[in-house]
Design a protein around this motif. Sequence first.
Motif, PDB file in Angstrom:
ATOM      1  N   ASN A 280       0.859  -1.186   0.000  1.00  0.00           N
ATOM      2  CA  ASN A 280       0.000   0.000   0.000  1.00  0.00           C
ATOM      3  C   ASN A 280       0.898   1.241   0.000  1.00  0.00           C
ATOM      4  OD1 ASN A 280      -1.676   2.162   0.635  1.00  0.00           O
ATOM      5  ND2 ASN A 280      -2.917   0.988   2.069  1.00  0.00           N
ATOM      6  N   LEU A 281       0.836   2.010  -1.076  1.00  0.00           N
ATOM      7  CA  LEU A 281       1.737   3.148  -1.246  1.00  0.00           C
ATOM      8  C   LEU A 281       1.138   4.462  -0.779  1.00  0.00           C
ATOM      9  CD1 LEU A 281       2.774   1.622  -4.544  1.00  0.00           C
ATOM     10  CD2 LEU A 281       4.431   2.155  -2.759  1.00  0.00           C
ATOM     11  N   ALA A 282       0.071   4.373   0.015  1.00  0.00           N
ATOM     12  CA  ALA A 282      -0.584   5.584   0.536  1.00  0.00           C
ATOM     13  C   ALA A 282      -0.909   6.503  -0.638  1.00  0.00           C
ATOM     14  CB  ALA A 282       0.269   6.260   1.592  1.00  0.00           C
ATOM     15  N   GLU A 283      -0.215   7.646  -0.736  1.00  0.00           N
ATOM     16  CA  GLU A 283      -0.507   8.517  -1.877  1.00  0.00           C
ATOM     17  C   GLU A 283       0.770   8.913  -2.600  1.00  0.00           C
ATOM     18  OE1 GLU A 283      -3.652  11.252  -1.099  1.00  0.00           O
ATOM     19  OE2 GLU A 283      -3.162  12.451  -2.861  1.00  0.00           O
ATOM     20  N   ASN A 284       1.815   8.109  -2.422  1.00  0.00           N
ATOM     21  CA  ASN A 284       3.096   8.457  -3.045  1.00  0.00           C
ATOM     22  C   ASN A 284       3.263   7.918  -4.456  1.00  0.00           C
ATOM     23  OD1 ASN A 284       4.157  10.063  -1.007  1.00  0.00           O
ATOM     24  ND2 ASN A 284       4.860   8.287   0.151  1.00  0.00           N
ATOM     25  N   ALA A 285       2.482   6.927  -4.832  1.00  0.00           N
ATOM     26  CA  ALA A 285       2.577   6.398  -6.204  1.00  0.00           C
ATOM     27  C   ALA A 285       1.162   6.118  -6.692  1.00  0.00           C
ATOM     28  CB  ALA A 285       3.435   5.138  -6.242  1.00  0.00           C
ATOM     29  N   THR A 286       0.605   7.101  -7.364  1.00  0.00           N
ATOM     30  CA  THR A 286      -0.759   6.996  -7.884  1.00  0.00           C
ATOM     31  C   THR A 286      -0.699   7.097  -9.409  1.00  0.00           C
ATOM     32  OG1 THR A 286      -0.943   9.370  -7.459  1.00  0.00           O
ATOM     33  CG2 THR A 286      -1.894   7.888  -5.815  1.00  0.00           C
ATOM     34  N   HIS A 287      -1.846   7.063 -10.061  1.00  0.00           N
ATOM     35  CA  HIS A 287      -1.825   7.050 -11.526  1.00  0.00           C
ATOM     36  C   HIS A 287      -1.825   8.464 -12.112  1.00  0.00           C
ATOM     37  CE1 HIS A 287      -2.175   2.685 -12.291  1.00  0.00           C
ATOM     38  NE2 HIS A 287      -2.741   2.686 -11.094  1.00  0.00           N
ATOM     39  N   VAL A 338       4.473  -4.184 -11.148  1.00  0.00           N
ATOM     40  CA  VAL A 338       4.639  -3.348  -9.946  1.00  0.00           C
ATOM     41  C   VAL A 338       6.027  -2.719  -9.956  1.00  0.00           C
ATOM     42  CG1 VAL A 338       4.894  -3.403  -7.427  1.00  0.00           C
ATOM     43  CG2 VAL A 338       2.946  -4.554  -8.514  1.00  0.00           C
ATOM     44  N   GLN A 339       7.030  -3.529 -10.261  1.00  0.00           N
ATOM     45  CA  GLN A 339       8.416  -3.023 -10.279  1.00  0.00           C
ATOM     46  C   GLN A 339       8.575  -1.913 -11.310  1.00  0.00           C
ATOM     47  OE1 GLN A 339      11.173  -4.007  -8.551  1.00  0.00           O
ATOM     48  NE2 GLN A 339      11.019  -6.147  -7.978  1.00  0.00           N
ATOM     49  N   GLU A 340       7.973  -2.152 -12.467  1.00  0.00           N
ATOM     50  CA  GLU A 340       8.060  -1.171 -13.550  1.00  0.00           C
ATOM     51  C   GLU A 340       7.327   0.126 -13.170  1.00  0.00           C
ATOM     52  OE1 GLU A 340       6.415  -1.715 -17.854  1.00  0.00           O
ATOM     53  OE2 GLU A 340       7.480  -3.561 -17.265  1.00  0.00           O
ATOM     54  N   PHE A 341       6.161  -0.058 -12.581  1.00  0.00           N
ATOM     55  CA  PHE A 341       5.341   1.079 -12.155  1.00  0.00           C
ATOM     56  C   PHE A 341       6.114   1.941 -11.146  1.00  0.00           C
ATOM     57  CE2 PHE A 341       2.313   2.638  -8.867  1.00  0.00           C
ATOM     58  CZ  PHE A 341       1.503   3.448  -9.643  1.00  0.00           C
ATOM     59  N   LEU A 342       6.699   1.274 -10.147  1.00  0.00           N
ATOM     60  CA  LEU A 342       7.400   2.027  -9.104  1.00  0.00           C
ATOM     61  C   LEU A 342       8.673   2.674  -9.643  1.00  0.00           C
ATOM     62  CD1 LEU A 342       6.851  -0.252  -5.984  1.00  0.00           C
ATOM     63  CD2 LEU A 342       5.719   1.903  -6.558  1.00  0.00           C
ATOM     64  N   ALA A 343       9.330   2.007 -10.564  1.00  0.00           N
ATOM     65  CA  ALA A 343      10.544   2.597 -11.149  1.00  0.00           C
ATOM     66  C   ALA A 343      10.184   3.876 -11.910  1.00  0.00           C
ATOM     67  CB  ALA A 343      11.237   1.593 -12.065  1.00  0.00           C
ATOM     68  N   ALA A 344       9.117   3.837 -12.675  1.00  0.00           N
ATOM     69  CA  ALA A 344       8.722   5.026 -13.442  1.00  0.00           C
ATOM     70  C   ALA A 344       8.290   6.159 -12.521  1.00  0.00           C
ATOM     71  CB  ALA A 344       7.593   4.678 -14.414  1.00  0.00           C
ATOM     72  N   TRP A 383       1.140   6.327 -19.152  1.00  0.00           N
ATOM     73  CA  TRP A 383      -0.066   7.010 -18.678  1.00  0.00           C
ATOM     74  C   TRP A 383       0.031   7.444 -17.215  1.00  0.00           C
ATOM     75  CZ3 TRP A 383      -2.964   9.097 -22.059  1.00  0.00           C
ATOM     76  CH2 TRP A 383      -3.293   8.463 -23.257  1.00  0.00           C
ATOM     77  N   HIS A 384       0.555   6.565 -16.353  1.00  0.00           N
ATOM     78  CA  HIS A 384       0.441   6.850 -14.920  1.00  0.00           C
ATOM     79  C   HIS A 384       1.376   7.952 -14.431  1.00  0.00           C
ATOM     80  CE1 HIS A 384       4.065   4.648 -13.568  1.00  0.00           C
ATOM     81  NE2 HIS A 384       3.781   3.776 -14.514  1.00  0.00           N
ATOM     82  N   VAL A 385       2.252   8.483 -15.293  1.00  0.00           N
ATOM     83  CA  VAL A 385       3.051   9.634 -14.847  1.00  0.00           C
ATOM     84  C   VAL A 385       2.567  10.943 -15.477  1.00  0.00           C
ATOM     85  CG1 VAL A 385       5.076   8.174 -14.504  1.00  0.00           C
ATOM     86  CG2 VAL A 385       4.870   9.509 -16.605  1.00  0.00           C
ATOM     87  N   ARG A 386       1.496  10.897 -16.240  1.00  0.00           N
ATOM     88  CA  ARG A 386       1.019  12.126 -16.896  1.00  0.00           C
ATOM     89  C   ARG A 386       0.462  13.093 -15.839  1.00  0.00           C
ATOM     90  NH1 ARG A 386       2.753  12.884 -21.824  1.00  0.00           N
ATOM     91  NH2 ARG A 386       1.229  14.568 -21.795  1.00  0.00           N
ATOM     92  N   GLY A 387       0.464  14.356 -16.200  1.00  0.00           N
ATOM     93  CA  GLY A 387       0.130  15.403 -15.223  1.00  0.00           C
ATOM     94  C   GLY A 387      -1.350  15.689 -15.080  1.00  0.00           C
ATOM     95  N   TYR A 388      -2.105  14.701 -14.618  1.00  0.00           N
ATOM     96  CA  TYR A 388      -3.544  14.935 -14.405  1.00  0.00           C
ATOM     97  C   TYR A 388      -3.799  15.746 -13.150  1.00  0.00           C
ATOM     98  CZ  TYR A 388      -3.659  11.264 -17.809  1.00  0.00           C
ATOM     99  OH  TYR A 388      -3.431  10.533 -18.934  1.00  0.00           O
ATOM    100  N   TYR A 389      -2.817  15.736 -12.264  1.00  0.00           N
ATOM    101  CA  TYR A 389      -2.986  16.416 -10.969  1.00  0.00           C
ATOM    102  C   TYR A 389      -1.894  17.481 -10.869  1.00  0.00           C
ATOM    103  CZ  TYR A 389      -4.599  16.510  -6.093  1.00  0.00           C
ATOM    104  OH  TYR A 389      -5.129  16.870  -4.878  1.00  0.00           O
TER     105      TYR A 389
END
Length: 637
Positions: A280-287, A338-344, A383-389
């Motif tokens: 559970n990454l709380a809010e440090n790694a979201t889409h 997961v590994q790829e997601f967290l690395a990005a 997609w998950h690093v794009r600046g939606y927020y």
Amino acid sequence: MTDADGPRDATAATQALQRAVRETLPFHDTQDFEDAARGRVAALPEVEITNAQARVVWSLRDYPFLAGEETPPTVNPSLWRQARLNMHHGLYQVTERVYQVRGFDISNMTIIEGERGVIVIDPLISAEVARAAFDLYRAHRGDRPVTAMIYTHSHTDHYGGVRGVLDEARVATGEVPVVAPARFMEEVVSEAVLAGTAMVRRGQFQFGPTLPKGPRGQVDAGLGKTTSRGTVTLIPPTLTIAEPLETHRIDGVEIVFQLTPETEAPAEMHMYYPALRALNLAENATHNLHNLYPIRGAQVRDANAWAKYIDEARDRFGRATDVAFAQHHWPVWGTGRVQEFLAAQRDLYKFLHDQTVRLMNHGFKPAEIAERLALPRGLASTWHVRGYYGTLSHNSKSVYQRYLGWYDANPANLNPLPPVERGRKYVEYMGGADAVLARAREDFARGEYRFVAEATSHVVFADPGNVDARRLGADALEQMGYAAESAIWRNAYLQGALELRGGRPATSGRAPVSPDVVRAMSLDLFFGYLAARLDGERAEGVGFVLSWVFPDLGRRYVLTLQNCALTYLADRDPERADATITLDRPVLDRLVLRELTIEAALAQGVAAIAGDPAPVIRLFHLLDDFPLLFDVIEPRR
Ligand SMILES: [Zn+2]
């Protein structure tokens, strides 16, 4: 075109920008839609949640327009995609024993089934939506009791609904622990209380809770749809995670807590559940690219620490993780992914930090760095690093701010005129309001909306009654809103347009300071809050020393007012006091919440004053109250 005071169509320039987005981003990659839908157990046929007074505090009913895959020209296609992903709502199974309720607020409620009941993680913003979310869980998984409450971090959307699912009496008896990261309460108070009123108003621009929903209005908030508007509550933590890594067995579930201070929140933590192979990454790694600085206002976050803690989580837990999830958005399944997601995600924050610092040391100014930075190719198509927020733009300015502050070192910017005087001079130098508007109309026709918005804002600050300037400024902000990939930029631009056209909204959507939060503050924080409410102008020439005695807590405080500054020392007896006031802490809460006047407290005998009562009464009359809806896009009335 519609009428002069309503939202307009997308211009040709805006439509060209939308086409470029469609052509460059990998819309064929639809994995996120599979993941967002995966594991759905149940959903309400219609999500609309009301409070006890039947006022709607959360609704997804206003978003049917998002059903269409085809993006309207008034929405950035990348944001449209995210807005559709954030429409997924209901109860989801993440993995064995782990469930999430999504789409009942901007954040997710995570529920872990333990041996005796359930561990609830992050009870949303308000009690009404938290209750509805938990009811949905229980309707499908049985009427299990809450055996522990965990707040992952100090933001309201991760604790505010706690009373909707947990009875404080069960916490008071020690039956149910409430777990939070170190410094949780201090940070809650710093964000939600000291700067609370300003942030709620500014938050209207970020989340758009009072913007009309629709293809020309609010479509999303990036992290989720928007913020719920029910009752914000708080039960203070009873178990604080203080070590970098702590393992606890809670209701039979082994949890490894990883503290991640100064990341997305100043007090935040990840959790790894070894037996469940879940992270559970709380809010440090979201889409999305998150905010190093949310435009609602906050202290700037540390991008370097953020990257480091994601990397640590990946390194320490990633190899034995089958699913990673956060308290927003949807999970990522599969160890490799997961590994790829967290690395990005790690690289994203590290890139932002290091490249800003590098350019800053070359002497580039914040606006120049923001203009120049672009995501590396490998990240840009993820997609998950794009600046939606967050955006690269305002985040890089925030990195600069963290190291060098607001000042760009050009002395011409050291002490500029304030907005009204500056607006008047600009308009005067540019040959008057009509001349400014004539030039601005030409620029508008060329699609140069950024400068049109700036120039017309000077005219509005010089003369808020200039309707033409307001309309043209609104039109420019609106086109920038339509083109924005970031939901919060879109909301800010559209809220600005709305207020330029029609003035301030009637409601803010949310009360600023929750009485629960005031009651939960330590005395030190409490006196800090009191001091920040002292009206310095009215306190001119007033001075006194007050001794406070709290018999229920066995504590004493000395409060000094002089030079329009209120200072306080704990557990001291003053050398000289003008008065000693004796009262229990709950009475102080009621005084500050304006539920009780000091005169009434004395008359009822719940407070007693020895010495001169005048300065005590004076103090409460010197406390300021803040208007919820101050002006933003025009001079303060
Ligand atoms: Zn959150």
